[in-house]
Scaffold this motif. Structure first.
Motif, short mmCIF file in Angstrom:
data_model
loop_
_atom_site.label_atom_id
_atom_site.label_comp_id
_atom_site.label_asym_id
_atom_site.label_seq_id
_atom_site.Cartn_x
_atom_site.Cartn_y
_atom_site.Cartn_z
N ARG A 122 42.89 34.30 20.10
CA ARG A 122 44.17 34.80 19.61
C ARG A 122 45.33 34.01 20.21
N VAL A 123 45.23 33.72 21.50
CA VAL A 123 46.29 32.95 22.16
C VAL A 123 46.36 31.54 21.60
N VAL A 124 45.20 30.93 21.39
CA VAL A 124 45.15 29.57 20.85
C VAL A 124 45.74 29.54 19.44
N LYS A 125 45.41 30.54 18.63
CA LYS A 125 45.93 30.60 17.26
C LYS A 125 47.45 30.75 17.25
N THR A 126 47.97 31.60 18.15
CA THR A 126 49.42 31.77 18.24
C THR A 126 50.10 30.48 18.68
#
Length: 302
Positions: A122-126
């Motif tokens: 999720r952090v990488v996608k954001t």
């Protein structure tokens, strides 16, 4: 872009490129940490670190190229040494900061560097939703610069030397208005949270300051390249100096308006509205590529 038969350029460029490539991981690391500092509103820390690295780079360049006779290899070695030193110092000092929440929450204070494992999906996608746009913009910009250098290389050693000296002077002077873009990103992001009414006035002020600094950078670029004493200090070859003199009007003109484009980027990033930047960069790149292709096919020279 350099013909295989031109062994002089290739033999000088190959070791330079290999040495500079070794410093890329440290450049990426230092750039991320610099972004962290600027995001917290602390511009002094990266200024001191990179300013010191620049001085070390300059001293190393003079010593290795003029006194040791290493040529381009010496210049690359000095640059990488400065980049490695800046990145390591940034990491070490960031790791030693107070890691408490209270300390990290203070205004204009860097967040301590702490390893908390690999980031979640999720952090990488954001992160990629923002970084991907800016990455494509940066890649397009560097490809345009690379194509400029390639076109100059097709004109031979004199044209390439004149282009490289001009480009380095242009880049140096462009740092005069560059802080306006960084200021726009930092200050607009800050004011968008709870003082939105201040943003229009802030943007107007930044554009005025950037216009003045851009004209100042253009004047300094012209003076540096036009004055015989300064031009002679940059390059000793009279043929290169003569070629440089024909390029001065273009360097001055671009230096006067490019800062406004850079500031516009910073304003868009600060406002969080930058999805259109890759399209603009793609259009600019295609226009540049088409123009350079016409220059090369018509043998119009540098």
């Amino acid at each position: 872009g350099v013909p295989a038969s031109n062994t002089v350029l290739l033999n000088a460029a190959r070791p330079y490129l290999l040495i500079r490539a070794a410093g890329l991981p440290f450049v990426f690391l230092a750039t991320v940490l610099q972004g962290s500092s600027l995001g917290r509103g602390d511009a002094w820390r990266p200024l001191k670190i990179f300013g010191t690295a620049g001085i070390i780079n300059l001293i190393g360049d003079v010593w290795l190229t003029l006194y040791k006779g290493w040529g381009a290899t010496g210049a690359a070695t000095a640059t990488v040494a400065a980049q490695v030193g800046a990145a390591l110092y940034y990491v070490i000092t960031s790791s030693r900061l107070d890691k408490s929440v209270e300390a990290s929450s203070r205004p204009l204070r860097d967040v301590a560097l702490v390893w908390r494992g690999l980031p979640s999906r999720r952090v990488v996608k954001t992160f990629m939703s923002v970084a991907g746009v800016l990455f494509s913009r940066s890649i397009g910009l560097m490809m345009a610069y690379s194509m400029l250098t390639r076109t100059a290389a097709l004109g031979g050693e004199t044209a390439l030397a004149a282009h490289q000296v001009m480009l380095q002077v242009w880049w140096l002077m462009s740092f005069l208005p560059e802080p306006m873009s960084v200021a726009a990103q930092t200050l607009i992001t800050r004011d968008m949270k709870d003082r939105k009414d201040r943003v229009p006035k802030l943007v107007k002020t930044l554009y005025k300051m950037c216009a003045v600094l851009g004209l100042s950078a253009a004047a300094l670029t012209g003076a540096t390249l036009r004055l015989p004493a300064l031009a002679g200090a940059l390059v000793a070859d009279p043929s290169v100096q003569k070629t440089m003199a024909t390029l001065v009007p273009f360097a001055v003109l671009s230096q006067s308006y490019c800062p406004l484009a850079t500031l516009s980027d910073g304003v868009c990033i600060g406002l969080g509205s930058f999805s259109h930047l890759p399209a603009i960069m793609a259009g600019s790149f295609l226009t540049t590529a088409t123009g350079l292709a016409m220059v090369a096919s018509g043998n119009a020279g540098v």
